[in-house]
Design an enzyme around this catalytic site. Structure first.
Site, PDB file in Angstrom:
ATOM      1  N   GLU A 193      -8.578  42.801 -14.369  1.00 27.35           N
ATOM      2  CA  GLU A 193      -8.936  43.577 -13.337  1.00 27.35           C
ATOM      3  C   GLU A 193      -8.281  43.029 -11.841  1.00 27.35           C
ATOM      4  OE1 GLU A 193     -13.102  44.286 -13.165  1.00 27.35           O
ATOM      5  OE2 GLU A 193     -13.008  45.045 -15.308  1.00 27.35           O
ATOM      6  N   ARG A 203     -18.064  44.129 -20.032  1.00 24.37           N
ATOM      7  CA  ARG A 203     -16.995  43.352 -19.577  1.00 24.37           C
ATOM      8  C   ARG A 203     -15.762  43.858 -20.492  1.00 24.37           C
ATOM      9  NH1 ARG A 203     -19.539  42.684 -15.408  1.00 24.37           N
ATOM     10  NH2 ARG A 203     -19.852  40.894 -14.359  1.00 24.37           N
ATOM     11  N   HIS A 259     -14.160  49.671 -12.109  1.00 21.17           N
ATOM     12  CA  HIS A 259     -15.365  48.795 -12.124  1.00 21.17           C
ATOM     13  C   HIS A 259     -16.382  49.275 -11.042  1.00 21.17           C
ATOM     14  CE1 HIS A 259     -16.971  44.507 -13.473  1.00 21.17           C
ATOM     15  NE2 HIS A 259     -17.673  45.303 -12.850  1.00 21.17           N
TER      16      HIS A 259
HETATM   17  C1  8YV Z   1     -19.990  44.207 -10.017  1.00 25.81           C
HETATM   18  C2  8YV Z   1     -20.986  43.821 -12.012  1.00 25.81           C
HETATM   19  O1  8YV Z   1     -18.878  44.670 -10.039  1.00 25.81           O
HETATM   20  O2  8YV Z   1     -22.972  42.890 -11.330  1.00 25.81           O
HETATM   21  C3  8YV Z   1     -21.947  42.829 -11.957  1.00 25.81           C
HETATM   22  O3  8YV Z   1     -22.114  42.070 -13.030  1.00 25.81           O
HETATM   23  O4  8YV Z   1     -20.206  43.979 -12.779  1.00 25.81           O
HETATM   24  C4  8YV Z   1     -21.080  44.626 -10.727  1.00 25.81           C
HETATM   25  O5  8YV Z   1     -22.182  44.845 -10.140  1.00 25.81           O
HETATM   26  C5  8YV Z   1     -19.526  42.876  -9.686  1.00 25.81           C
HETATM   27  O6  8YV Z   1     -20.382  41.773 -10.035  1.00 25.81           O
HETATM   28  C6  8YV Z   1     -19.218  42.465  -8.346  1.00 25.81           C
HETATM   29  O7  8YV Z   1     -20.390  42.681  -7.151  1.00 25.81           O
END
Ligand code: 8YV
Length: 328
Positions: free
Chosen positions: A266, A237, A285
Site C-alpha cells: 500500500e 490486512r 484502505h
Molecule cells: C488505519 C487501520 O488505516 O486501525 C487500523 O488498524 O488499519 C486503520 O484504522 C490505519 O491504521 C491508520 O490510522
C-alpha cells in the site's frame, strides 16, 4: 524536566495543543521514512511516540533510549515489534472500539458494492454505455438472506455480522480462535471450521489481525474451496492474502468477485491488475477513514500517551506485561 513526544502522523490542532500543554512536541506530519535524519534525531530524545502506519523496528528502538510509550493511531499493531517493546518495558497503546462501527460500515459497503456491482455499473453509466434496459450482463447477486462467513469474529467482525444478520436477514457463520456464545445467541451465528465456512458461505469477510498464523491465510487452496458464486471481502490486512492467488481466482472465475480495502503493498502499485478488474472493488484502505472516527482515534491516542507518560495506565494498552513490569 519536560518530557518529549515525537508525532509522526498529521494531527488536528486541538490534539497538538493538548500534547503541547504537557510535552515538548517534535512534529513530523508528512514523514514518509523512518530513516528521516530529523526524525531519528528527535527519537534520541523522545519519551513518547504518537502516529500510525510506520514500521517500528528493534533497530529504530535502539535510537530511542528514553522511549517509555508508543500511542498508535490504529487498532492494528502488526507494524510494531510487540514482544521487543515488552522486553524493553515500552508501553504500546492502540485505538480499538472508537473505530469499530466505522470500519464495519466499510466492510458492509464492500459486501453491497461487490454483490451489486455498484462501481462497475456506475462507470457503465458514466461511459454512456447505458443505452437500453439492463439485462443479465448487468445482473448482480442478492445480499439479503444469503450466508455471510466471518473469518475473525472480534469487535469489527461482530459489527459486520450484526449488519448482515439484523439488517439483511443473513445467516452468519464464523471461524474464530474461540467460540462466541453471546454472538451465537444475539445473531444466531454458527461456528464453523475454517474449511467448512469457505465451502458454505456466499460472502467471506476477513477481519482477523495480521499475525504469523494469519499471513497468507487465504491462498489458492482456500479460494478453490469457496463457491464459484462467492464474493471475498478483506478489511483486515493485505498480507492475510496470497494476492497472486486471489488475482488468479478472480480471473478464472473460481470466485465471483472481491471487495478489497487492504493490499499486500500500500499504496497499491500502479501495475497491479486488481483495480482494473471489473469484478473487483478496490478501496484505498479507508476502513476507519471518516472525519469523526479519525478524530476520535487521534484523541484516544492523545489520551493514551498523556496517561502513559504521567504514570497512569493507558485506556487501550496492547502489552499488559510491559505495564506490569514497569510497576515493579
Ligand atoms: C488505519 C487501520 O488505516 O486501525 C487500523 O488498524 O488499519 C486503520 O484504522 C490505519 O491504521 C491508520 O490510522
Amino acid at each position: 524536566m519536560q518530557k518529549r513526544i515525537t508525532a509522526f502522523r498529521r494531527l488536528g490542532q486541538h490534539h497538538l495543543e493538548q500534547l503541547s500543554e504537557h510535552f515538548h512536541v517534535d512534529y513530523f506530519p508528512e514523514l514518509d521514512s523512518a530513516d528521516d535524519p530529523a526524525f531519528r534525531e528527535a527519537l534520541r530524545e523522545a519519551h513518547g511516540l504518537i502516529g500510525a502506519s510506520l514500521r517500528i523496528t528493534p533497530e529504530l528502538l535502539d535510537d530511542a533510549p528514553n522511549l517509555e510509550a508508543i500511542a498508535s493511531i490504529s487498532v492494528g499493531v502488526d507494524n510494531y515489534p510487540v514482544d521487543e517493546l515488552t522486553r524493553r518495558d515500552i508501553l504500546l497503546c492502540n485505538t480499538p472500539d472508537v473505530l469499530t462501527e466505522t470500519t464495519a460500515d466499510t466492510g458492509f459497503s464492500l459486501i453491497m458494492a461487490s454483490a451489486r456491482r455498484v462501481v462497475e455499473l456506475a462507470d457503465f453509466v458514466k461511459r454512456g454505455d447505458w443505452t437500453e434496459s439492463v439485462g443479465p450482463a448487468q445482473f448482480g447477486s442478492d445480499v439479503h438472506g444469503k450466508t455471510l462467513g466471518m473469518v475473525g469474529f472480534g469487535r469489527i467482525g461482530a459489527a459486520v455480522a450484526r449488519r448482515g444478520a439484523l439488517g439483511f436477514g443473513m445467516k452468519v457463520l464464523y471461524s474464530n480462535a474461540s467460540p462466541k456464545p453471546d454472538l451465537e445467541r444475539e445473531l444466531g451465528a454458527q461456528r464453523r471450521e475454517f474449511d467448512e465456512l469457505l465451502a458454505e458461505a456466499d460472502f467471506v469477510c476477513v477481519t482477523v489481525p495480521l499475525t504469523a498464523e494469519t499471513t497468507h491465510l487465504f491462498g489458492a487452496e482456500q479460494f478453490a474451496r469457496m463457491k464459484s458464486s462467492a464474493i471475498f471481502v478483506n478489511i483486515a490486512r493485505g498480507q492475510v492474502v496470497d494476492e497472486p492467488a486471489l488475482i488468479d481466482a478472480l480471473e478464472t472465475g473460481e470466485i465471483r468477485a472481491a471487495g478489497l480495502d487492504v493490499f499486500a503493498k500500500e499504496p497499491l502499485p500502479a501495475d497491479s491488475p486488481l483495480p482494473r478488474m471489473a469484478n473487483v472493488v478496490a478501496l484505498p484502505h479507508i476502513g476507519s477513514a471518516t472525519v469523526e472516527t479519525r478524530d476520535a482515534m487521534a484523541q484516544r491516542a492523545v489520551d493514551n500517551i498523556l496517561r502513559a507518560l504521567s504514570g497512569e495506565r493507558p485506556i487501550s494498552l496492547v502489552n499488559d506485561e510491559a505495564w506490569t513490569s514497569r510497576q515493579g
